[in-house]
Motif scaffolding. Structure first.
Motif, PDB file in Angstrom:
ATOM      1  N   UNK A  72       0.933  -1.072  -0.124  1.00 47.98           N
ATOM      2  CA  UNK A  72      -0.087   0.053   0.154  1.00 47.98           C
ATOM      3  C   UNK A  72       1.401   1.599   0.048  1.00 47.98           C
ATOM      4  N   UNK A  73       2.056   0.622   0.432  1.00 50.36           N
ATOM      5  CA  UNK A  73       2.632   2.363   0.632  1.00 50.36           C
ATOM      6  C   UNK A  73       4.124   2.418  -0.283  1.00 50.36           C
ATOM      7  N   UNK A  74       4.247   1.605  -1.045  1.00 50.48           N
ATOM      8  CA  UNK A  74       5.498   1.592  -1.696  1.00 50.48           C
ATOM      9  C   UNK A  74       5.664   2.761  -2.671  1.00 50.48           C
ATOM     10  N   UNK A  75       4.172   3.345  -3.862  1.00 53.31           N
ATOM     11  CA  UNK A  75       4.875   4.096  -4.800  1.00 53.31           C
ATOM     12  C   UNK A  75       4.655   5.606  -3.827  1.00 53.31           C
ATOM     13  N   UNK A  76       4.061   5.671  -2.664  1.00 50.41           N
ATOM     14  CA  UNK A  76       4.444   6.753  -2.348  1.00 50.41           C
ATOM     15  C   UNK A  76       6.455   6.737  -2.371  1.00 50.41           C
ATOM     16  N   UNK A  77       6.408   5.743  -1.547  1.00 50.51           N
ATOM     17  CA  UNK A  77       8.040   5.470  -0.838  1.00 50.51           C
ATOM     18  C   UNK A  77       8.665   6.101  -2.042  1.00 50.51           C
ATOM     19  N   UNK A  78       8.211   5.770  -3.748  1.00 49.93           N
ATOM     20  CA  UNK A  78       8.984   5.609  -4.640  1.00 49.93           C
ATOM     21  C   UNK A  78       8.967   7.203  -4.620  1.00 49.93           C
ATOM     22  N   UNK A  79       7.570   8.185  -4.587  1.00 51.93           N
ATOM     23  CA  UNK A  79       7.823   9.427  -4.864  1.00 51.93           C
ATOM     24  C   UNK A  79       8.510   9.754  -3.575  1.00 51.93           C
ATOM     25  N   UNK A  80       8.230   9.496  -2.280  1.00 53.97           N
ATOM     26  CA  UNK A  80       9.073  10.574  -1.148  1.00 53.97           C
ATOM     27  C   UNK A  80      10.519  10.193  -1.839  1.00 53.97           C
ATOM     28  N   UNK A  98       5.570   4.420 -13.751  1.00 54.62           N
ATOM     29  CA  UNK A  98       5.041   4.524 -14.405  1.00 54.62           C
ATOM     30  C   UNK A  98       4.223   5.588 -14.775  1.00 54.62           C
ATOM     31  N   UNK A  99       3.041   4.917 -14.578  1.00 59.03           N
ATOM     32  CA  UNK A  99       0.874   5.902 -14.392  1.00 59.03           C
ATOM     33  C   UNK A  99       1.536   6.475 -12.835  1.00 59.03           C
ATOM     34  N   UNK A 100       2.004   6.370 -12.131  1.00 59.54           N
ATOM     35  CA  UNK A 100       2.002   7.154 -10.743  1.00 59.54           C
ATOM     36  C   UNK A 100       2.529   8.118 -10.862  1.00 59.54           C
ATOM     37  N   UNK A 101       3.745   8.008 -11.536  1.00 62.40           N
ATOM     38  CA  UNK A 101       4.979   9.570 -11.800  1.00 62.40           C
ATOM     39  C   UNK A 101       3.947  10.348 -12.437  1.00 62.40           C
ATOM     40  N   UNK A 102       3.262   9.613 -14.279  1.00 56.91           N
ATOM     41  CA  UNK A 102       2.345  10.842 -14.638  1.00 56.91           C
ATOM     42  C   UNK A 102       1.402  11.191 -14.219  1.00 56.91           C
ATOM     43  N   UNK A 103       0.592  10.737 -13.098  1.00 51.30           N
ATOM     44  CA  UNK A 103      -0.627  11.308 -12.165  1.00 51.30           C
ATOM     45  C   UNK A 103      -0.151  12.476 -11.462  1.00 51.30           C
ATOM     46  N   UNK A 104       1.580  11.890 -11.103  1.00 60.86           N
ATOM     47  CA  UNK A 104       2.643  12.691  -9.907  1.00 60.86           C
ATOM     48  C   UNK A 104       3.171  13.952 -10.782  1.00 60.86           C
ATOM     49  N   UNK A 105       3.105  14.353 -11.846  1.00 60.04           N
ATOM     50  CA  UNK A 105       3.430  15.421 -13.021  1.00 60.04           C
ATOM     51  C   UNK A 105       4.743  15.276 -12.975  1.00 60.04           C
ATOM     52  N   UNK A 106       5.402  13.370 -12.300  1.00 61.23           N
ATOM     53  CA  UNK A 106       6.993  14.163 -12.319  1.00 61.23           C
ATOM     54  C   UNK A 106       7.234  13.466 -13.450  1.00 61.23           C
TER      55      UNK A 106
END
Length: 216
Positions: A72-80, A98-106
């Motif tokens: 549950x937390x690993x995508x947030x950990x990648x972003x952090x 990659x989908x998560x990075x696009x959603x976060x505009x990274x």
């Protein structure tokens, strides 16, 4: 023939006779100690009781950094992690990240390009080898021409279920996961352990820093 030559040849012949005598004696004598009974089916190494702990310990000894994370937390950990390091150029070869990075505009690249100098490469490791702390990668994810040529920092994603005791099992699992059961091109890599110079470690794409998020 002079006396020196006669003396030399005589000594040489005596030495040869002594060697022959010792060989004959050794062949004639019986070995008092029986040969050991070797079990050829015995594993070369002792079993590993806690493969996950063994891998993490060996990975860190080799210079790698490891973070355990739940799903549950690993995508947030990648972003952090990305935000904390302030990367300017990111390569990501894992679609769901990659989908998560696009959603976060990274911003990032998802195709390996020889002309793109990445600060960080986000890649997937198919097997984690407990006995050595090394990681197995396949061409399905990134091997251009080696994971050690992608970026100065690697963010490696894998699962605790990918931990195996040794290289043999890692290669066996990789073969089994292929539709044709043919072993793909693989690379087994150890983390980079650098010497600290002037209180600073210099990482490069040839000697990258290994950061592992291990999902349980």
């Amino acid at each position: 023939m002079d006396s020196f030559s006669n003396s030399f040849n005589s000594k040489n012949t005596s030495a040869k006779e002594l060697i022959r005598k010792n060989i004959r004696h050794a062949l004639a004598s019986k070995n008092q100690e029986p040969l050991p009974n070797i079990d050829v089916n015995q594993p070369l190494f002792a079993p590993i009781d806690e493969p996950l702990k063994e891998f993490v310990d060996n990975f860190r000894k080799q210079g790698g950094r490891c973070l355990l994370s739940d799903k549950e937390q690993f995508l947030n950990n990648v972003e952090k992690f990305i935000q904390s390091q302030g990367y300017n150029a990111i390569l990501c070869t894992i679609n769901y990240i990659a989908d998560h990075l696009r959603a976060k505009k990274i911003s990032f690249q998802n195709v390996i390009n020889a002309n793109y100098n990445a600060d960080l490469a986000i890649i997937y490791a198919e097997s984690l080898i407990a006995r050595s702390g090394s990681l197995l990668f396949t061409q399905k994810h990134s091997l251009y021409p080696s994971v050690k040529n992608l970026a100065k920092d690697l963010l490696i994603i894998s699962f605790t279920s990918n931990v195996v005791p040794d290289v043999k099992q890692a290669l066996g699992n990789t073969r089994k996961n292929e539709p044709t059961e043919q072993l793909p091109i693989c690379e087994i890599v150890l983390p980079t352990k650098l010497e600290t110079l002037e209180n600073k470690e210099e990482y490069t794409p040839i000697s990258p820093r290994f950061n592992l998020i291990l999902i349980y």
